[in-house]
Design a protein around this motif. Structure first.
Motif, PDB file in Angstrom:
ATOM      1  N   THR A 134      42.744  38.261  43.458  1.00 21.34           N
ATOM      2  CA  THR A 134      43.407  37.976  42.176  1.00 21.34           C
ATOM      3  C   THR A 134      43.534  36.471  41.995  1.00 21.34           C
ATOM      4  O   THR A 134      43.216  35.701  42.897  1.00 21.34           O
ATOM      5  CB  THR A 134      44.803  38.593  42.135  1.00 21.34           C
ATOM      6  N   LYS A 135      44.032  36.092  40.824  1.00 21.89           N
ATOM      7  CA  LYS A 135      44.084  34.670  40.478  1.00 21.89           C
ATOM      8  C   LYS A 135      44.893  33.865  41.502  1.00 21.89           C
ATOM      9  O   LYS A 135      44.433  32.842  41.999  1.00 21.89           O
ATOM     10  CB  LYS A 135      44.714  34.517  39.090  1.00 21.89           C
ATOM     11  N   ILE A 182      51.339  37.553  43.913  1.00 19.99           N
ATOM     12  CA  ILE A 182      50.145  38.306  44.313  1.00 19.99           C
ATOM     13  C   ILE A 182      50.424  39.806  44.278  1.00 19.99           C
ATOM     14  O   ILE A 182      49.608  40.592  43.787  1.00 19.99           O
ATOM     15  CB  ILE A 182      49.668  37.852  45.709  1.00 19.99           C
ATOM     16  N   GLU A 230      50.239  40.912  40.768  1.00 13.60           N
ATOM     17  CA  GLU A 230      48.855  40.935  40.267  1.00 13.60           C
ATOM     18  C   GLU A 230      48.083  42.116  40.844  1.00 13.60           C
ATOM     19  O   GLU A 230      47.284  42.750  40.153  1.00 13.60           O
ATOM     20  CB  GLU A 230      48.140  39.637  40.637  1.00 13.60           C
ATOM     21  N   ILE A 231      48.345  42.386  42.111  1.00 16.88           N
ATOM     22  CA  ILE A 231      47.610  43.471  42.756  1.00 16.88           C
ATOM     23  C   ILE A 231      48.028  44.817  42.171  1.00 16.88           C
ATOM     24  O   ILE A 231      47.197  45.698  41.950  1.00 16.88           O
ATOM     25  CB  ILE A 231      47.803  43.397  44.283  1.00 16.88           C
ATOM     26  N   TRP A 291      46.293  45.107  38.918  1.00 14.52           N
ATOM     27  CA  TRP A 291      44.898  45.485  39.159  1.00 14.52           C
ATOM     28  C   TRP A 291      44.807  46.980  39.446  1.00 14.52           C
ATOM     29  O   TRP A 291      43.955  47.682  38.909  1.00 14.52           O
ATOM     30  CB  TRP A 291      44.353  44.688  40.350  1.00 14.52           C
TER      31      TRP A 291
END
Lengths: 289, 557
Positions: B488-489, B534, B537-538, B541
């Protein structure tokens, strides 16, 4: 006498110890490898081999020389080293000779060369260049990109500069041309320098592995160093996906050792013959008048 | 005279250069190939990229990458020629070469096995790989569809905006790890194989202090594992069992799907207790002293030397460490299941469902041919068709006196090692549908060894077979990483740093160079330095990946 003083003796002892340690740190790994190459797989896996072979055998060498890929790669390496050294030396000596003279634009040219020493285009541009020139999958992709080294050029050029100008002038008077002077005076007189730089280039060519992996799309075209890289690096593979057979292949340490040893041998054998020039070359280069 | 020599060299050089330029030909497939009775006429060529494996330089009979028993079989039987046009050494070199190919300096191969999620993502972004949802629907044979149906999460990394840019390479749950214990040591000290963490402690304490090898020296220890690359190697020299004993399904370095919410195992409750245990054991000398400097493969040496008593690994690990039975007189290794956790639940390990994904050049129009070939490769896994016993007689199996033999030393022409023929086409590992060891389980239940898979399994040594049976019976202990997408970013900028910090803190605590409280600081810092972001974000996703139903689009439902 300065070398009889106490300080000098202490320095000398210290110097010897240090050099012996450095020498050992270079030698012992080779000895360990040599011992491994003559040992059985079982003993190596059990960490039983240090500097003397356990269960002495030559299986690893037999297998290595029966492996057509190894011998094929070795042959490619030999050709590459010979070709690479000759091409490099040709370019560097001719360029060095010219640049040791004064002519217009010399400094500008020199700057361009030195610029390549400091900055390189990087991997992607060189790859595109080599591919677009159609050199990929040919031996030229190994030999040509590194043929000109600015560092080596400067060494040779400086060597040529130490040769007295009067020699050249005398030859001119006798009617010699630039090429004759280059060949008959400059090259023989700078043999130590040529040998030194030649050895650098030779070892560099022999040991280079990345370009082989980069430009060759068939393992049979790999030079020896690339071949070894793929065989030996497996040992540090840290992938979860490792399967049974891959794991078995990983543990063939004796064969790896034998291959590494055989591959270093030729280049080690070249050293003694160039040794006398090598020492001289470095000393001569150091003394300026 | 010499002048001409110089001139000649120069000319030769220039000629070489120019000749090279011409070879960038762009011939087109003029004759249209047709598929007739399962064979293409005239033969077609599929170009592939390949990361080198252990087959590197190990072809027999002078065969090579592009001319070997399997490529010839393909041309003769299917009219398909497999040609490797992009070859890389180890993983990083291979990825470099794929990236270089992305610059457009040469044609991308038709079939691209990709093993790196961020590269998978880059390939998708580049627009050079094709959406294969319809191809899968249309061309994938039914028996393969059945396999892919079982592993829907393997599509997660290659699905974007409802399009499918690839498929897992031969998905199959890998075998789990077992404990390999020096049985002779257990017997000598009158101990039983450990089943709980306390029993485990008793055993490794005895292995360290009670001189199990009877040489009168205090030179042995209990548990041998590696901590150099990670505390969750997932295959050999693992220590994840100790963590799992305290954390359950939260494994270090791995994401766990806790009812639809993904969490990171290294910061989960219980990890601190596990580290405390390891710290205690390390200070008492029960563990591999060099664990932080030895990679998974190096850590085995102590066990093989006869210094360590317990090691973990996939069942086949026995084959790699059994040398101890030769090196040390009376040594005997036995496989045991992993211990139970502190709350008497089982301990878990990382399971793996696939090794990378296949992606396809967007100009590749022979998906049908690819699936034809790929399906044939599965013949060996199913024990059917041309590859009933193996891929090629005399390479990976042989028939000696009417008996199928897999031990390469007993072949009609003995080989040092059997050839991994199944790996010569596109896959890095021979396709398998055996799960964590079903064939071994079936054999142990008395099934007759009737096909290649079963005969091959039956030809393993006893300890390995026992190990596989244990692995199969405990297959629920295998947890695939819940996160298998591209970085991720925030991961791109801080994941490496967080990982390094994690490794350092864990090692320092085990080595007693930092107090146990350092773990709390680590968790706090982990969250502050990007961990929280993170995790968000995960999860985002994950929600996206499971939102679009691509499975039915591909006919996999």
């Amino acid at each position: 006498m300065y070398y009889k003083s106490k300080g000098y003796r202490i320095f000398s002892i210290f110097n010897h110890i240090l050099l012996i340690l450095v020498a050992l740190s270079c030698l012992l790994p080779m000895l360990h490898l040599l011992a491994q190459s003559f040992s059985s797989k079982t003993a190596i896996n059990g960490n039983l081999v240090s500097f003397w072979p356990v269960d002495l055998n030559v299986d690893a060498y037999v297998k290595t020389f029966n492996n057509s890929n190894f011998t094929g790669s070795m042959w490619i390496s030999v050709i590459r080293t010979i070709m690479g050294t000759f091409i490099s030396m040709f370019i560097i000596t001719t360029a060095g000779y010219a640049l040791s003279k004064d002519f217009r634009g010399r400094n500008a040219l020199m700057w361009i060369f030195i610029f390549t020493m400091l900055f390189s285009g990087g991997l992607i541009p060189s790859y595109i260049l080599v591919t677009k020139l159609g050199l990929k999958d040919t031996i030229w992709s190994l030999v040509l990109p590194g043929a000109f080294g600015a560092y080596n050029l400067i060494l040779i050029m400086n060597f040529f500069k130490t040769i007295p100008k009067a020699l050249e002038e005398a030859a001119f008077i006798d009617g010699a041309s630039f090429f004759v002077i280059f060949r008959k005076i400059y090259l023989p007189l700078s043999l130590p320098g040529l040998a030194t730089v030649g050895l650098f280039i030779m070892v560099g060519n022999w040991n280079a592995w990345f370009d082989g992996i980069l430009y060759m799309s068939n393992t049979t075209d790999y030079p020896l160093a690339s071949f070894l890289q793929t065989v030996v690096v497996q040992g540090s593979a840290q992938s979860m996906a490792l399967s049974q057979s891959e794991a078995a292949a990983l543990s063939e340490q004796s064969i790896k050792a034998a291959q590494i040893f055989i591959s270093t041998l030729p280049i080690i054998l070249v050293y003694p013959f160039l040794q006398k020039y090598f020492v001289k070359g470095i000393v001569l280069g150091a003394v300026k008048e | 005279m010499k002048k001409t020599g110089v001139l000649l060299t120069t000319t030769a050089l220039m000629a070489g250069l120019l000749a090279g330029c011409g070879s960038d030909g762009k011939e087109s497939n003029a004759a249209k190939s047709v598929l007739k009775d399962g064979k293409y006429d005239p033969a077609i060529t599929i170009s592939i990229a390949k990361q080198q494996d252990e087959n590197a330089g190990k072809y027999i009979n002078g065969e090579s990458l592009n001319d070997n028993v399997l490529t010839r079989w393909g041309v003769d039987n299917l009219g398909i020629n497999i040609q490797t046009t992009l070859l890389g050494g180890d993983a990083s070199q291979y990825n470099t070469k794929l990236r270089l190919a992305l610059t457009g300096s040469e044609k991308l191969p038709d079939v691209l096995p990709v093993y790196d999620t961020s590269l998978e993502n880059d390939l998708i972004q580049s627009g050079l790989v094709k959406d294969i949802a319809d191809d899968i629907n249309k061309y994938m044979p039914d028996r393969l569809k059945e396999i892919y149906k079982q592993y829907p999460t393997t599509f997660n990394p290659v699905v974007q905006d409802g399009k499918v840019y690839g498929m897992a390479i031969s998905p199959n749950l890998t075998e789990g790890q077992v404990l390999l214990i020096r049985q002779d040591w257990l017997d000598k000290l009158n101990l039983k194989a450990p089943t709980t963490i306390d029993e485990f402690e008793t055993v490794i304490a005895a292995f360290t202090n009670d001189d199990p090898d009877g040489n009168g020296k205090n030179d042995t220890y209990g548990f041998d594992f590696s901590g150099k690359d990670s505390y969750n190697t997932g295959w050999v020299s693992d220590s994840v069992m100790i963590f799992s004993a305290f954390t359950g399904k939260n494994l270090p370095g791995q994401w766990y799907n806790d009812n639809g919410k993904l969490t990171y195992g290294s910061v989960a409750d219980g990890t601190k207790e596990a580290l405390a245990k390891l710290q205690d054991w390390y200070s008492k000398g029960y563990l591999n002293k060099e664990l932080a400097t030895q990679g998974a493969w190096d850590a085995l040496a102590d066990f093989t030397e006869g210094k360590a008593g317990i090691i973990m690994g996939r069942p086949w690990l026995y084959g790699s460490v059994k040398d101890v039975e030769t090196n040390v007189k009376g040594a005997k290794i036995k496989a045991y299941p992993t211990i139970k956790g502190v709350n008497s639940d089982r301990t878990y390990q990382s399971g793996q469902q696939n090794d990378g994904v296949f992606m396809f050049n967007k100009d590749f129009n022979n998906m049908e041919a690819f699936f034809l070939y790929y399906d044939k490769l599965y013949d060996a896994a199913f024990g059917t068709g041309d590859f009933k016993y193996g891929y090629a007689q005399g390479y990976d199996y042989d028939i000696v006196n009417d008996e199928v033999v897999f031990d390469s030393k007993k072949f009609n022409t003995p080989l040092d090692a059997a050839q991994g023929v199944g790996k010569m086409a596109f896959t890095k590992n021979t396709p398998s549908v055996d799960g964590p060891g079903q064939s071994f389980y079936d054999l142990s239940k008395g099934m007759e060894a009737s096909n290649g898979v079963l005969i091959r399994s039956a030809s393993n040594d006893e300890t390995t077979k026992e190990g596989y049976v244990i692995s199969y019976e405990n297959s629920e202990a295998l947890l695939p990483n819940a996160f298998n997408g591209p970085p991720t970013k925030t991961m791109q900028t801080s994941w490496e740093q967080l990982n390094t910090m994690e490794k350092e803190v864990f090692t320092k605590i085990i080595y007693s160079k930092e107090p146990l409280s350092a773990y709390d600081d680590f968790v706090k810092q982990w969250h502050e330095k990007g961990g929280t972001k993170i995790t968000e974000e995960i999860n985002e996703w994950y929600n996206n990946a499971s939102k679009v139903d691509v499975m039915s689009q591909m006919g996999l439902k």
